[in-house]
Scaffold this active site. Structure first.
Site, short mmCIF file in Angstrom:
data_model
loop_
_atom_site.label_atom_id
_atom_site.label_comp_id
_atom_site.label_asym_id
_atom_site.label_seq_id
_atom_site.Cartn_x
_atom_site.Cartn_y
_atom_site.Cartn_z
CB SER A 166 -0.94 0.01 1.21
OG SER A 166 -1.89 -1.04 1.10
CG HIS A 218 -12.18 1.52 4.90
ND1 HIS A 218 -11.81 0.48 4.08
CD2 HIS A 218 -11.20 1.62 5.85
CE1 HIS A 218 -10.65 -0.01 4.50
NE2 HIS A 218 -10.26 0.65 5.57
CG ASP A 270 -10.21 -3.03 2.61
OD1 ASP A 270 -9.69 -2.13 1.94
OD2 ASP A 270 -10.19 -3.08 3.86
CB CYS A 313 -9.86 2.44 1.62
SG CYS A 313 -11.31 1.67 0.86
CG ASP A 350 -14.55 -0.27 1.33
OD1 ASP A 350 -14.71 -1.26 0.59
OD2 ASP A 350 -13.67 -0.20 2.21
#
Length: 658
Positions: free
Chosen positions: A330, A380, A369, A393, A354
């Protein structure tokens, strides 16, 4: 019968004697004549020839190796110097029976099979006749004494003084500074005649790191001398001399204090840390752990010690983790977010709902996720780009990457050094992989699939980057798009070094410069956004960094990342059910720069931390990054942020009071 009497003929005997005497005299005269002729020939006609041969047995030309240049850190602390040692050397032409001599020497000093093997290798190299070849390095006082006492039994054996490389920080700079070791035959054969001559009296050459990169500067120029030696090969006097020219001393941007702190901050973890000054591009620290002691290689590492290093398949101490690639996870999301803003795919108000996973149209597979397997459920909720950064996210970036496409991802992220090596003097650093359609077809013979883009959007799949690349990329965000290429060399002989950059990397230009502020704010929230009543609204690194240090005097921007080593089946629905070996645990990563959101001072340091099998970027790699940044800003630069804020508040009060 009557007896006959015979009288001697004295006259005849005298004549015979005289004749024999004359023959003998002639023979003797001929022999003396031949001897005199030979002496005349040797002393007169061949005088020059035998005089030269006599001088060759007595007078020798030999190289004078140059002193290797020293390597300093930015504060003048030695990173590589030269220490005196005493070596046992051999002049091959003076030794009648090498095997017998070596056997006898083994009774006087420590002389193992490795020493003899390395000595034989040195003997095979191109060398000047009657020149000495090292047999054993670093003799003890006792060994020198025993050799001296028995020197009459050891023609051609001598004790010689020499300077060799020493690395005070040992393993802490093994990969970045590198090391020198003995020149091998392949290296000699690859040199030009002039270079080979310049290495005539030198046994060493830079093998890795800075020692290799700046070998030409550090080596110097060889000298020569004509010496007179006795029949044991010992130098009795110098007849002529041309001094060598020492190599140049160089200073690096590296700060040895920060290097030590960074290495300690990794603790027992395997990993790497790269810290860069965004303003100058100077590499302040570059650590790969575990390392090795480079001093072992200088005079020839033993087979036993080398075997320990190469057979450690878990720690792989010879492997430089700072310049080799891993999935970045990420940590690439800020760059993908900037691309979305720049290309008009998202704006400050754009949001998604999400659910904790993403599906491509018509595809049953779910890209989950990281929250999908948590106890409180995945997703999220209402998420914009800033929340997608500080909460990391995945679903937001799955969707953004899918809309963006791999072509746009590749074009935009290459500007930050992904898939490239922006460093000016770390040519050995690998470029990682910034995947594209062309790359996949060329390397794998397969077309690019939409699912490949989804994986790449969160730094998995075919996406690979080195810690050096991550530090380079985040420093470009810190400078708001200004590209200052990383470099190690700062000064040569005390004079500032200006790199000759033929094709400078252009700055990153965004459609709206405010995007830099927006992304810096989002990355600062990663560290400083506290818990609230809102669902998943805190920064991923808040608990481990800002909450753990409530007196933190400055703000830092960061981005955590966790990179999977092995795939996890979608059938596993709870994170507590995931069981993998230690070597298959996720890698933990963290990129950061500081200080941020400070109008009085620009960011002074950018950092990338990689923790091999560390599992968590925010809670493991994040605090390590903070230790490094704390040391640099508070201890080394000694910035007083409290005084800075007080001065700013005073100025504001004065302005408001007018």
């Amino acid at each position: 019968m009557t007896a006959k009497w015979q009288l001697k003929d004295h006259e005849a005997e005298r004549v015979l004697f005289d004749r024999r005497l004359a023959v003998a005299a002639v023979l003797i005269a001929l022999l003396f004549g031949a001897l005199i002729a030979k002496l005349v020939n040797l002393q007169v006609f061949q005088h020059d020839y035998f005089s030269a041969r006599s001088d060759n047995n007595r007078i020798h030309s030999q190289y004078i190796p140059p002193a290797r240049g020293l390597i300093f850190d930015r504060n003048g602390e030695l990173l590589a110097d030269n220490q005196p040692i005493f070596n046992l050397t051999v002049i091959r032409e003076r030794v009648e029976d090498m095997d017998a001599t070596l056997n006898y020497l083994s009774t006087l000093i420590r002389l193992n099979e490795d020493d003899v093997e390395q000595f034989n290798n040195r003997m095979l190299r191109n060398r000047v006749p009657f020149s000495s070849v090292p047999l054993r390095y670093v003799l003890s006082e006792g060994e020198k004494s025993r050799i001296a006492v028995n020197s009459h039994k050891l023609p051609g054996i001598a004790i010689e003084h020499q300077f060799v490389r020493r690395y005070p920080l040992a393993a802490r700079t093994a990969h970045s500074v590198g090391y020198v070791s003995e020149i091998n035959r392949d290296e000699l054969e690859g040199m030009s005649d002039a270079d080979r001559e310049n290495y005539g009296g030198t046994n060493y050459i830079g093998k890795t790191g800075i020692e290799r990169t700046y070998e030409e500067l550090l080596h110097g120029t060889v000298g020569y001398e004509i010496v007179e030696k006795n029949n044991r090969g010992q130098v009795m006097g110098t007849l002529d001399r041309s001094d060598s020219v020492a190599g140049k001393n160089i200073t690096l941007h590296m700060d040895s204090r920060l290097q030590i702190v960074a290495e300690r901050a990794l603790g027992e973890f395997r990993g790497a840390i790269v810290a860069i000054d965004p303003t100058t591009g100077g590499i302040l620290a570059m650590v790969s752990k575990p390392g090795f002691d480079p001093n072992l290689f200088v005079t020839g590492i033993s087979s036993r010690d080398y075997k320990v290093l190469v057979t450690d398949e878990i720690n792989t101490p010879l492997f430089d983790r700072s310049t080799n690639p891993y999935p970045p996870g990420s940590t690439i999301k800020p760059f993908l977010g900037l691309s979305g803003l720049h290309n008009g795919l998202v704006d400050y108000e754009f949001t998604i709902e999400d659910p904790g996973y993403f599906r491509l149209p018509g595809v049953s597979y779910r890209w989950g996720d990281y929250t999908l397997r948590t106890t409180i459920g995945g997703g999220h909720g209402h998420t914009n780009l800033q929340k997608a950064i500080y909460q990391s996210c995945d679903t937001f970036f799955y969707a953004l990457g899918n809309r963006m496409g791999i072509d746009t991802i590749h074009q935009f992220m290459s500007q930050f050094g992904f898939g490239e090596n922006f460093a000016l003097d770390i040519s050995y650093a690998r470029t990682g992989v910034l995947p594209s359609r062309e790359w996949k077809m060329a390397s794998r013979g397969e077309p690019w699939y939409p699912g490949d883009t989804i994986n790449s959007s969160i730094g998995q799949g075919y996406m690979w980057a080195t810690p050096l690349q991550l530090a380079t990329a985040v420093s470009i965000i810190a400078t708001k798009g200004k590209v200052v290429q990383p470099r190690m060399l700062k000064e040569i002989e005390g004079q500032a070094f200006e790199a000759d950059i033929g094709n400078a990397v252009p700055d990153v230009m965004l459609n709206d410069p405010d995007y830099w502020r927006y992304m810096e704010e989002a990355m600062t929230m990663v560290v400083h956004r506290p818990y609230s009543n809102a669902f998943r609204d805190n920064g991923t690194a808040y608990e481990a960094i800002a909450m753990a240090d409530r007196d933190m005097s400055y703000k830092m921007a960061g981005k955590s990342g966790s990179a999977q080593v092995v795939g996890i089946s979608q059938k596993i629905l709870q994170s507590t059910d995931i069981v993998v070996s230690d070597l298959n645990k996720d890698h933990g990563l963290f990129i950061a720069f500081a200080p941020t959101e400070n109008v009085q001072i620009s960011p002074q340091i950018a950092v990338a931390v990689f923790v091999e099998n560390g599992e968590h970027g925010s809670s493991v790699a994040g605090p390590i990054a903070k230790q490094v940044i704390d040391t640099y800003l508070l201890d080394i630069l000694q910035i007083d942020f409290a005084a800075m804020r007080s001065a700013a508040n005073t100025l504001i009060s004065q302005v408001d009071g007018r």
